[in-house]
Design a protein around this motif. Structure first.
Motif, PDB file in Angstrom:
ATOM      1  N   SER A 219      -2.862  33.716 -14.857  1.00 32.43           N
ATOM      2  CA  SER A 219      -3.758  33.853 -16.002  1.00 32.43           C
ATOM      3  C   SER A 219      -5.214  33.832 -15.576  1.00 32.43           C
ATOM      4  O   SER A 219      -6.042  34.558 -16.121  1.00 32.43           O
ATOM      5  CB  SER A 219      -3.520  32.726 -17.005  1.00 32.43           C
ATOM      6  OG  SER A 219      -2.221  32.771 -17.498  1.00 32.43           O
ATOM      7  N   VAL A 220      -5.533  32.995 -14.614  1.00 31.19           N
ATOM      8  CA  VAL A 220      -6.922  32.838 -14.189  1.00 31.19           C
ATOM      9  C   VAL A 220      -7.371  33.978 -13.284  1.00 31.19           C
ATOM     10  O   VAL A 220      -8.491  34.486 -13.431  1.00 31.19           O
ATOM     11  CB  VAL A 220      -7.119  31.476 -13.475  1.00 31.19           C
ATOM     12  CG1 VAL A 220      -8.481  31.384 -12.826  1.00 31.19           C
ATOM     13  CG2 VAL A 220      -6.948  30.343 -14.470  1.00 31.19           C
ATOM     14  N   LEU A 221      -6.531  34.408 -12.359  1.00 24.69           N
ATOM     15  CA  LEU A 221      -6.926  35.418 -11.374  1.00 24.69           C
ATOM     16  C   LEU A 221      -7.486  36.690 -12.005  1.00 24.69           C
ATOM     17  O   LEU A 221      -8.542  37.163 -11.597  1.00 24.69           O
ATOM     18  CB  LEU A 221      -5.752  35.744 -10.446  1.00 24.69           C
ATOM     19  CG  LEU A 221      -6.060  36.682  -9.291  1.00 24.69           C
ATOM     20  CD1 LEU A 221      -7.104  36.075  -8.353  1.00 24.69           C
ATOM     21  CD2 LEU A 221      -4.801  36.999  -8.516  1.00 24.69           C
ATOM     22  N   PRO A 222      -6.824  37.263 -13.007  1.00 26.83           N
ATOM     23  CA  PRO A 222      -7.371  38.501 -13.572  1.00 26.83           C
ATOM     24  C   PRO A 222      -8.534  38.300 -14.546  1.00 26.83           C
ATOM     25  O   PRO A 222      -9.076  39.263 -15.065  1.00 26.83           O
ATOM     26  CB  PRO A 222      -6.182  39.135 -14.288  1.00 26.83           C
ATOM     27  CG  PRO A 222      -5.204  38.078 -14.489  1.00 26.83           C
ATOM     28  CD  PRO A 222      -5.479  37.000 -13.503  1.00 26.83           C
ATOM     29  N   SER A 223      -8.927  37.081 -14.782  1.00 25.08           N
ATOM     30  CA  SER A 223      -9.981  36.789 -15.757  1.00 25.08           C
ATOM     31  C   SER A 223     -11.363  36.873 -15.124  1.00 25.08           C
ATOM     32  O   SER A 223     -12.167  35.942 -15.227  1.00 25.08           O
ATOM     33  CB  SER A 223      -9.757  35.398 -16.364  1.00 25.08           C
ATOM     34  OG  SER A 223      -8.482  35.309 -16.919  1.00 25.08           O
ATOM     35  N   THR A 224     -11.654  37.999 -14.512  1.00 27.18           N
ATOM     36  CA  THR A 224     -12.943  38.161 -13.835  1.00 27.18           C
ATOM     37  C   THR A 224     -14.110  38.126 -14.810  1.00 27.18           C
ATOM     38  O   THR A 224     -15.242  37.846 -14.413  1.00 27.18           O
ATOM     39  CB  THR A 224     -12.986  39.477 -13.048  1.00 27.18           C
ATOM     40  OG1 THR A 224     -12.700  40.557 -13.941  1.00 27.18           O
ATOM     41  CG2 THR A 224     -11.989  39.463 -11.911  1.00 27.18           C
ATOM     42  N   MET A 225     -13.833  38.382 -16.080  1.00 33.91           N
ATOM     43  CA  MET A 225     -14.899  38.346 -17.095  1.00 33.91           C
ATOM     44  C   MET A 225     -15.463  36.932 -17.264  1.00 33.91           C
ATOM     45  O   MET A 225     -16.590  36.782 -17.714  1.00 33.91           O
ATOM     46  CB  MET A 225     -14.367  38.847 -18.434  1.00 33.91           C
ATOM     47  CG  MET A 225     -13.936  40.288 -18.403  1.00 33.91           C
ATOM     48  SD  MET A 225     -15.318  41.393 -18.440  1.00 33.91           S
ATOM     49  CE  MET A 225     -15.466  41.614 -20.173  1.00 33.91           C
ATOM     50  N   LEU A 226     -14.684  35.913 -16.910  1.00 33.65           N
ATOM     51  CA  LEU A 226     -15.183  34.536 -17.013  1.00 33.65           C
ATOM     52  C   LEU A 226     -16.420  34.320 -16.160  1.00 33.65           C
ATOM     53  O   LEU A 226     -17.282  33.512 -16.492  1.00 33.65           O
ATOM     54  CB  LEU A 226     -14.092  33.540 -16.601  1.00 33.65           C
ATOM     55  CG  LEU A 226     -12.918  33.384 -17.541  1.00 33.65           C
ATOM     56  CD1 LEU A 226     -11.861  32.475 -16.933  1.00 33.65           C
ATOM     57  CD2 LEU A 226     -13.367  32.854 -18.880  1.00 33.65           C
ATOM     58  N   GLY A 227     -16.506  35.029 -15.051  1.00 26.39           N
ATOM     59  CA  GLY A 227     -17.671  34.907 -14.189  1.00 26.39           C
ATOM     60  C   GLY A 227     -18.682  36.013 -14.404  1.00 26.39           C
ATOM     61  O   GLY A 227     -19.885  35.768 -14.494  1.00 26.39           O
ATOM     62  N   THR A 228     -18.196  37.253 -14.538  1.00 30.95           N
ATOM     63  CA  THR A 228     -19.122  38.387 -14.579  1.00 30.95           C
ATOM     64  C   THR A 228     -19.903  38.479 -15.881  1.00 30.95           C
ATOM     65  O   THR A 228     -21.087  38.834 -15.849  1.00 30.95           O
ATOM     66  CB  THR A 228     -18.375  39.717 -14.354  1.00 30.95           C
ATOM     67  OG1 THR A 228     -17.319  39.831 -15.281  1.00 30.95           O
ATOM     68  CG2 THR A 228     -17.870  39.821 -12.947  1.00 30.95           C
ATOM     69  N   LEU A 229     -19.280  38.193 -16.996  1.00 30.66           N
ATOM     70  CA  LEU A 229     -19.982  38.346 -18.275  1.00 30.66           C
ATOM     71  C   LEU A 229     -21.146  37.367 -18.432  1.00 30.66           C
ATOM     72  O   LEU A 229     -22.278  37.804 -18.699  1.00 30.66           O
ATOM     73  CB  LEU A 229     -18.991  38.240 -19.434  1.00 30.66           C
ATOM     74  CG  LEU A 229     -19.492  38.735 -20.780  1.00 30.66           C
ATOM     75  CD1 LEU A 229     -19.942  40.191 -20.693  1.00 30.66           C
ATOM     76  CD2 LEU A 229     -18.406  38.595 -21.822  1.00 30.66           C
ATOM     77  N   PRO A 230     -20.939  36.055 -18.247  1.00 29.41           N
ATOM     78  CA  PRO A 230     -22.090  35.147 -18.395  1.00 29.41           C
ATOM     79  C   PRO A 230     -23.185  35.398 -17.367  1.00 29.41           C
ATOM     80  O   PRO A 230     -24.374  35.418 -17.706  1.00 29.41           O
ATOM     81  CB  PRO A 230     -21.493  33.747 -18.211  1.00 29.41           C
ATOM     82  CG  PRO A 230     -20.043  33.892 -18.264  1.00 29.41           C
ATOM     83  CD  PRO A 230     -19.708  35.317 -18.003  1.00 29.41           C
TER      84      PRO A 230
END
Length: 174
Positions: A105-116
């Protein structure tokens, strides 16, 4: 992955770093699960070999079993082997479900870092809107190969056991 990541660094090094923000979290989760992976996989292969041999023995001997009226005891051996394998496999999967699901679940959540980080860099005037969108899209494109890597680990272990089994068979004296 490397080419995309190099391009992200070219666009903005902070965005490149933000893209990998979830990777260490996921890999820690995978590392916890993988602590006992080799031992459990070896036991799984032994249990698999055992249940396969019992199935083959039962199927190949079904005519003899019926002829001598031993279908009850032979079926019971077959049933116990299959249930034992099922229980072992489910216990192993249950012990890894939480860690693997969290990592997956966490690995593909690149938006957690890139968006903010991207929005912060944009508000600071360090990133143009087109660069922000491009970085977000590239970050999401890295997800597929990372996810394939987790599947590849299991495939490689399977190949390793197959090669090892074939090697021991080939090295058996006549």
């Amino acid at each position: 992955i490397l080419a995309v990541y190099a391009y992200l660094i070219y666009i903005n090094p902070w965005m490149a770093l933000a893209t990998l923000a979830t990777v260490p979290i996921a890999f820690v989760s995978y590392a916890i699960v993988m602590r006992t992976y080799n031992q459990k996989y070896a036991s799984f292969m032994e249990a698999s070999d055992h249940v396969n041999s019992v199935i083959v023995e039962y199927i190949e001997g079904i005519e003899v079993i019926k002829a001598f009226g031993r279908s009850g005891s032979s079926y019971e051996k077959f049933k116990l082997a299959v249930e034992s394998f099922k229980d072992f496999t489910l216990d192993w999967y249950r012990s890894t479900w939480a860690g693997l699901n969290f990592g997956n679940s966490v690995l593909p959540s690149t938006m957690l870092g890139t968006l903010p980080v991207g929005l912060l860099l944009y508000t600071q005037g360090l990133l143009a809107p087109a660069e922000l969108v491009l970085c977000i899209l590239l970050a999401m494109g890295i997800v597929g190969p990372f996810t394939s890597f987790t599947v590849m680990v299991n495939d490689l272990k399977s190949i390793q056991f197959s090669v090892s089994g074939a090697k021991s068979l080939l090295e058996t004296p006549p």
